[in-house]
Design an enzyme around this catalytic site. Structure first.
Site, short mmCIF file in Angstrom:
data_model
loop_
_atom_site.label_atom_id
_atom_site.label_comp_id
_atom_site.label_asym_id
_atom_site.label_seq_id
_atom_site.Cartn_x
_atom_site.Cartn_y
_atom_site.Cartn_z
N LYS A 138 0.87 -1.33 -0.08
CA LYS A 138 -0.37 -0.25 -0.20
C LYS A 138 0.70 1.02 0.11
CE LYS A 138 0.78 1.73 3.48
NZ LYS A 138 1.94 2.38 4.61
N TYR A 223 -4.59 3.43 6.07
CA TYR A 223 -5.12 3.29 7.17
C TYR A 223 -6.00 3.39 7.76
CZ TYR A 223 -1.01 0.32 7.28
OH TYR A 223 0.20 -0.12 6.85
P1 NAD Z 1 12.59 1.39 2.49
O1 NAD Z 1 12.76 2.81 1.74
O2 NAD Z 1 12.94 0.89 3.96
O3 NAD Z 1 12.82 0.15 1.48
C1 NAD Z 1 12.97 0.34 -0.22
C2 NAD Z 1 13.76 -0.16 -1.38
O4 NAD Z 1 13.26 -0.04 -1.98
C3 NAD Z 1 14.63 -0.31 -0.63
O5 NAD Z 1 15.24 -1.17 -0.41
C4 NAD Z 1 15.32 0.20 -2.24
O6 NAD Z 1 16.48 0.04 -2.59
C5 NAD Z 1 14.84 0.26 -2.98
N1 NAD Z 1 14.42 0.71 -4.44
C6 NAD Z 1 14.32 0.42 -5.71
N2 NAD Z 1 13.97 1.14 -6.04
C7 NAD Z 1 14.38 2.73 -5.58
C8 NAD Z 1 14.03 3.45 -5.81
N3 NAD Z 1 14.37 4.17 -7.04
N4 NAD Z 1 14.37 4.78 -4.49
C9 NAD Z 1 14.17 4.92 -3.71
N5 NAD Z 1 14.31 3.20 -2.94
C10 NAD Z 1 14.51 2.46 -4.15
O7 NAD Z 1 10.60 1.64 2.74
P2 NAD Z 1 9.55 0.65 3.00
O8 NAD Z 1 9.53 0.92 4.29
O9 NAD Z 1 10.03 -0.73 2.85
O10 NAD Z 1 8.45 0.70 1.99
C11 NAD Z 1 8.80 0.34 1.13
C12 NAD Z 1 6.83 -0.23 0.25
O11 NAD Z 1 6.08 -0.52 1.47
C13 NAD Z 1 6.22 1.57 0.41
O12 NAD Z 1 5.59 1.12 -0.25
C14 NAD Z 1 5.84 1.72 1.85
O13 NAD Z 1 4.11 1.79 1.60
C15 NAD Z 1 5.61 0.11 1.68
N6 NAD Z 1 4.96 0.18 3.78
C16 NAD Z 1 3.73 -0.77 4.17
C17 NAD Z 1 4.00 -1.32 5.36
C18 NAD Z 1 2.51 -1.88 6.02
O14 NAD Z 1 3.00 -2.14 6.93
N7 NAD Z 1 2.07 -2.72 4.82
C19 NAD Z 1 4.80 -0.92 6.14
C20 NAD Z 1 6.56 -0.35 6.01
C21 NAD Z 1 5.95 -0.46 4.47
#
Ligand code: NAD
Length: 372
Positions: A138, A223
């Site tokens: 999401k 949420y």
């Molecule tokens: P994060 O920054 O920790 O991880 C993102 C990942 O994407 C990294 O490994 C990064 O290297 C990679 N990536 C690939 N291409 C990229 C680019 N062009 N720019 C930046 N990063 C790039 O983020 P996250 O917290 O893991 O969030 C990722 C997704 O998960 C988001 O859509 C977020 O909304 C979702 N999320 C959902 C929940 C949940 O509880 N459902 C919780 C956290 C995050």
């Protein structure tokens, strides 16, 4: 008792407390009948090995119906570390340039897209074109137009599209939904959803309009939007919204810091919600009906979720959300199981339509009608 057996033991215990939960809570665990699960297993590749991808991978270790078998990442060092940790073969490792080749890999059934929001649209469509099922984090996309394209692409490719709505499987949440369906609260009158946290590093992608598509609403306010729908049990027909910003340096143009929004439902029930990147300790749902109430705080964090109704404390056990989610999603993809609250692309699209309308209402100050 090792961690896995301990987990399975908890599942078995929980099955007795949660008769309304679907497949996960069946008595086919080794703890009950002495044989290992030998049904279908969803073989998953995770795309985006960041913070949340790491959490999902850890949680999947306790799944019996879903298994991490592949990775897609732009960082070779991360791929190597994950290969070692999760025993992932070289042939199941891809980068962002070559992952279309996954179409020729019979060892992968589904890809879980866990990258920054702006990348979801293209990545999901590429996975669909490669003929693999997709689970997408999401918000599913940046707006409803993108979301509709993703739904269409997955339908055309005949693959399933699911959205990472982990709360749709959370036991206390499902208990409140169950109570509402049973009429325990009487006619529903009001929902309040308050979701927020103080966002840290000003340079992270969450504060970059291009990658995040917005601000707190895309990330955490979603949420409250989604919760309003599953708690009230109706689709909203109008929305009003107001934005406030205290820090225009950290929260640039197009990146919302705080939004309050109101939703109206066909029955006359209303919702009042707050989404913010500027307050901690804000994770609360409150549902009010003519004959009772439920309140949850925390309501959507990683848990344990806590809550009570007019009948007393919610006592359902805490199970790691991502383990439950992946177990249930494996059943949805492989066995056509129907979740109690939908988690498909249409569900993600409805939230995107509301997000579009909230941003528009903030801009115009108008009360907007919604058709989901
Ligand atoms: P994060 O920054 O920790 O991880 C993102 C990942 O994407 C990294 O490994 C990064 O290297 C990679 N990536 C690939 N291409 C990229 C680019 N062009 N720019 C930046 N990063 C790039 O983020 P996250 O917290 O893991 O969030 C990722 C997704 O998960 C988001 O859509 C977020 O909304 C979702 N999320 C959902 C929940 C949940 O509880 N459902 C919780 C956290 C995050």
């Amino acid at each position: 008792m090792n961690a896995r057996r301990d987990f399975l033991h908890k599942l078995t215990y929980s099955a007795m407390a949660l008769p309304f939960l679907p497949s996960l809570w069946t008595f086919d665990s080794p703890e009950v009948n002495g044989i290992l699960y030998d049904g279908p297993i969803l073989r998953v590749a995770i795309m985006g090995l960041g913070g949340y991808g790491t959490r999902v991978a850890e949680a999947m270790q306790d799944c019996k119906k879903a298994k991490l078998v592949g990775v897609i990442s732009g960082t070779p060092a991360k791929i190597e570390a994950w290969q070692a940790k999760y025993n992932i073969p070289e042939g199941n490792c891809y980068n962002y340039e070559n992952f279309d080749n996954i179409k020729d890999n019979p060892e992968i059934d589904a890809v879980y897209v866990i990258t920054p929001n702006a990348l979801h649209h293209d990545q999901v469509i590429r996975v669909a074109k490669a003929g693999k099922h997709v689970i997408c984090e999401k918000p599913m996309a940046l707006n409803a137009e993108e979301g509709a394209e993703m739904v269409d692409a997955c339908a055309q490719a005949n693959v399933k599209l699911l959205v990472g709505y982990r709360m749709h499987f959370e036991p206390k949440t499902l208990e409140v939904i169950n109570m509402r369906k049973n009429g325990d609260f009487g006619k529903i009158l009001f929902f309040q959803g308050q979701c927020g946290f103080r966002v840290g590093d000003p340079n992270q992608w969450r504060l970059d309009k291009e990658l995040a598509g917005g601000g707190s609403l895309m990330d955490i306010g979603i949420y409250a939007i989604n919760g309003a729908r599953y708690m009230v049990g109706e689709e909203p027909v109008w929305v009003t919204a107001q934005e406030t910003k205290t820090d225009t340096v950290k929260f640039k143009e197009g990146v919302d810091e705080t939004i309050q929004f109101q939703l109206g439902f066909p029955s006359g029930a209303v919702a009042s919600c707050l989404s913010t990147y500027n307050m901690n300790y804000l994770d609360r749902f409150f549902l009010n009906g003519e004959e009772g109430f439920a309140e949850m705080q925390p309501s959507t964090g990683y848990g344990p979720i806590e809550g009570r109704s007019h009948k007393g404390e919610l006592t359902q056990p805490h199970i790691t959300h991502q383990t439950l989610q992946m177990e249930e999603m494996a059943g949805i993809i492989l066995s056509e199981n129907k979740p109690i609250v939908p988690v498909d692309g249409e569900e993600g699209l409805k939230d995107l339509k509301i997000i579009d309308a909230i941003y528009k209402a903030c801009e115009t100050g108008e009360k907007l009608n919604l058709t989901l």
